[in-house]
Scaffold this motif. Structure first.
Motif, mmCIF file in Angstrom:
data_model
loop_
_atom_site.group_PDB
_atom_site.id
_atom_site.type_symbol
_atom_site.label_atom_id
_atom_site.label_comp_id
_atom_site.label_asym_id
_atom_site.label_seq_id
_atom_site.Cartn_x
_atom_site.Cartn_y
_atom_site.Cartn_z
ATOM 1 N N GLU A 99 0.834 -1.207 0.000
ATOM 2 C CA GLU A 99 0.000 0.000 0.000
ATOM 3 C C GLU A 99 0.870 1.259 0.000
ATOM 4 O OE1 GLU A 99 -3.711 0.014 0.077
ATOM 5 O OE2 GLU A 99 -2.960 -1.816 -0.827
ATOM 6 N N LEU A 100 1.986 1.181 0.692
ATOM 7 C CA LEU A 100 2.937 2.302 0.654
ATOM 8 C C LEU A 100 3.537 2.448 -0.736
ATOM 9 C CD1 LEU A 100 4.886 1.850 4.022
ATOM 10 C CD2 LEU A 100 3.588 3.880 3.354
ATOM 11 N N LYS A 101 3.929 1.333 -1.320
ATOM 12 C CA LYS A 101 4.571 1.361 -2.636
ATOM 13 C C LYS A 101 3.638 1.905 -3.707
ATOM 14 C CE LYS A 101 7.242 -1.579 -5.781
ATOM 15 N NZ LYS A 101 7.770 -2.962 -6.004
ATOM 16 N N SER A 102 2.338 1.589 -3.594
ATOM 17 C CA SER A 102 1.366 2.056 -4.590
ATOM 18 C C SER A 102 0.894 3.480 -4.315
ATOM 19 C CB SER A 102 0.155 1.123 -4.600
ATOM 20 O OG SER A 102 -0.588 1.249 -3.390
ATOM 21 N N ALA A 103 1.368 4.073 -3.206
ATOM 22 C CA ALA A 103 0.981 5.429 -2.797
ATOM 23 C C ALA A 103 -0.475 5.509 -2.363
ATOM 24 C CB ALA A 103 1.250 6.439 -3.911
ATOM 25 N N ALA A 104 -1.084 4.352 -2.046
ATOM 26 C CA ALA A 104 -2.445 4.368 -1.521
ATOM 27 C C ALA A 104 -2.473 4.985 -0.122
ATOM 28 C CB ALA A 104 -3.004 2.952 -1.484
ATOM 29 N N VAL A 105 -1.352 4.867 0.587
ATOM 30 C CA VAL A 105 -1.205 5.509 1.891
ATOM 31 C C VAL A 105 0.129 6.248 1.900
ATOM 32 C CG1 VAL A 105 -2.606 3.771 3.072
ATOM 33 C CG2 VAL A 105 -0.122 3.482 2.952
ATOM 34 N N SER A 106 0.212 7.260 2.733
ATOM 35 C CA SER A 106 1.443 8.049 2.816
ATOM 36 C C SER A 106 2.397 7.533 3.886
ATOM 37 C CB SER A 106 1.099 9.521 3.104
ATOM 38 O OG SER A 106 0.317 10.066 2.067
ATOM 39 N N ALA A 107 1.853 6.796 4.848
ATOM 40 C CA ALA A 107 2.665 6.254 5.937
ATOM 41 C C ALA A 107 1.921 5.061 6.520
ATOM 42 C CB ALA A 107 2.930 7.308 7.000
ATOM 43 N N ALA A 108 2.630 4.264 7.298
ATOM 44 C CA ALA A 108 2.025 3.085 7.914
ATOM 45 C C ALA A 108 2.541 2.927 9.335
ATOM 46 C CB ALA A 108 2.329 1.828 7.100
ATOM 47 N N VAL A 109 1.646 2.558 10.233
ATOM 48 C CA VAL A 109 2.020 2.303 11.626
ATOM 49 C C VAL A 109 2.280 0.811 11.763
ATOM 50 C CG1 VAL A 109 1.343 2.529 14.041
ATOM 51 C CG2 VAL A 109 0.529 4.200 12.353
ATOM 52 N N MET A 110 3.528 0.454 12.056
ATOM 53 C CA MET A 110 3.896 -0.959 12.103
ATOM 54 C C MET A 110 4.721 -1.278 13.343
ATOM 55 S SD MET A 110 4.845 -1.992 8.150
ATOM 56 C CE MET A 110 5.812 -0.531 7.764
ATOM 57 N N PRO A 111 4.427 -2.410 13.960
ATOM 58 C CA PRO A 111 5.279 -2.920 15.037
ATOM 59 C C PRO A 111 6.284 -3.908 14.455
ATOM 60 C CG PRO A 111 3.288 -4.220 14.947
ATOM 61 C CD PRO A 111 3.203 -3.224 13.807
ATOM 62 N N GLU A 112 7.218 -4.328 15.287
ATOM 63 C CA GLU A 112 8.079 -5.436 14.898
ATOM 64 C C GLU A 112 7.269 -6.737 14.947
ATOM 65 O OE1 GLU A 112 10.654 -5.082 13.439
ATOM 66 O OE2 GLU A 112 12.241 -4.003 14.474
ATOM 67 N N PRO A 113 7.547 -7.722 14.084
ATOM 68 C CA PRO A 113 8.628 -7.771 13.096
ATOM 69 C C PRO A 113 8.265 -7.190 11.731
ATOM 70 C CG PRO A 113 7.532 -9.874 13.140
ATOM 71 C CD PRO A 113 6.845 -9.023 14.190
ATOM 72 N N TYR A 114 7.020 -6.676 11.611
ATOM 73 C CA TYR A 114 6.581 -6.161 10.311
ATOM 74 C C TYR A 114 7.422 -4.965 9.870
ATOM 75 C CZ TYR A 114 2.589 -9.130 11.312
ATOM 76 O OH TYR A 114 1.802 -10.211 11.617
ATOM 77 N N ALA A 115 7.837 -4.136 10.830
ATOM 78 C CA ALA A 115 8.636 -2.958 10.493
ATOM 79 C C ALA A 115 9.967 -3.369 9.874
ATOM 80 C CB ALA A 115 8.858 -2.109 11.737
ATOM 81 N N SER A 116 10.669 -4.298 10.511
ATOM 82 C CA SER A 116 11.941 -4.746 9.959
ATOM 83 C C SER A 116 11.744 -5.451 8.625
ATOM 84 C CB SER A 116 12.644 -5.699 10.940
ATOM 85 O OG SER A 116 13.144 -4.986 12.055
ATOM 86 N N GLY A 117 10.634 -6.191 8.502
ATOM 87 C CA GLY A 117 10.329 -6.842 7.236
ATOM 88 C C GLY A 117 10.140 -5.839 6.114
ATOM 89 N N ALA A 118 9.436 -4.729 6.408
ATOM 90 C CA ALA A 118 9.224 -3.690 5.405
ATOM 91 C C ALA A 118 10.526 -2.982 5.057
ATOM 92 C CB ALA A 118 8.205 -2.671 5.923
ATOM 93 N N GLU A 119 11.389 -2.802 6.052
ATOM 94 C CA GLU A 119 12.686 -2.185 5.788
ATOM 95 C C GLU A 119 13.527 -3.067 4.877
ATOM 96 O OE1 GLU A 119 14.110 0.534 9.399
ATOM 97 O OE2 GLU A 119 13.536 -1.461 10.087
ATOM 98 N N GLU A 120 13.479 -4.383 5.101
ATOM 99 C CA GLU A 120 14.281 -5.299 4.300
ATOM 100 C C GLU A 120 13.737 -5.467 2.882
ATOM 101 O OE1 GLU A 120 14.178 -8.853 6.657
ATOM 102 O OE2 GLU A 120 15.965 -8.319 7.785
#
Length: 252
Positions: A99-120
């Motif tokens: 959703e971030l990549k498609s620009a459907a949202v401007s930001a996302a609230v994520m906890p670990e481990p999803y945050a590190s997964g998105a960073e990778e």
């Protein structure tokens, strides 16, 4: 009656107790938020560069009026941004990077481990760490039983509590043990060894007292934040302690 003991976020438990959907006891603390464990993320070259830029923008969150909303609302307010000026869209964690990549949202609230997964996987970039200001070291999850079950199974509860405290003690001092536990968790909760090695971890409170020896003042912080940002009614967390009102008074 489906489960005897559950681990979950305090917000949902407090809501259930106040609405008389359950008669619960928090007999042990599960985790306290640590630096980098929950945050607001964007992608490189995002449309927003600061929290102030989120006004009028759409931000992904996994569910409305939950613990992540509470943390996000508090951080936004401390930076002069009204939570009401931001549009929160309910999106499952695994879908947030796309959703971030498609620009459907401007930001996302994520906890670990999803945050590190998105960073990778997508090159996610942290916009704000939610472990700051009024939500620094915020209590996130706890272990809960019904008062009825606790009264009927005191020995089982005590045995589980002893084992839990041993595990908490290991997790709180051994990064390697905590990483291995995250890798060994059954699907879909386990993570890769690579993700476990880089993700931020919460802290895991250890009590030396009996079940119910939780930090009353720390848990009351959740209620205070709920009252401010969710218009929650007055509520005393003592009603949810195993021996009501006997939680530890000193913060830790």
């Amino acid at each position: 009656g489906q489960f005897d003991i559950t681990l979950g976020n305090y917000v949902s438990y407090i809501q259930a107790q106040q609405e008389h959907r359950a008669d619960l006891d928090i007999f042990a603390e599960g985790s306290v938020m640590g630096p980098g464990t929950q945050g607001i993320y964007t992608l490189p070259d995002p449309p927003v560069a600061t929290l102030a830029d989120l006004k009028g923008e759409t931000v992904a969150i996994n569910a409305p009026d939950n613990i992540l909303f509470l943390l996000t609302a508090s951080v936004l307010a401390e930076h002069g941004v009204s939570p009401g000026s931001v549009h929160f869209a309910s999106i499952p964690f695994p879908e947030m990077p796309d959703e971030l990549k498609s620009a459907a949202v401007s930001a996302a609230v994520m906890p670990e481990p999803y945050a590190s997964g998105a960073e990778e996987s997508q090159g996610g970039v942290p916009l704000a760490d939610l472990d700051q200001g009024a939500t620094t070291s915020f209590p996130v999850e706890g272990y809960v039983v019904t008062k009825k079950w606790a009264a009927e199974h005191p020995r089982t509860l005590a045995a589980f509590y002893r084992a839990l405290e041993q595990g908490q003690g290991i997790a709180d001092v051994s990064r390697a043990a905590a990483e291995q536990a995250m890798v060994d968790m059954p699907a879909p909760f386990g993570v890769s060894a690579e993700t476990a090695a880089v993700m931020a971890l919460d802290s895991y409170p250890v009590s030396t007292g009996p079940p119910g020896s939780v930090d009353k003042i720390r848990l009351q912080r959740v209620v205070d934040a709920m009252r401010r940002f969710l218009k929650f009614p007055a509520f005393d967390i003592s009603s949810m302690l195993l021996r009501s009102g006997q939680g530890r008074q000193a913060t830790g």
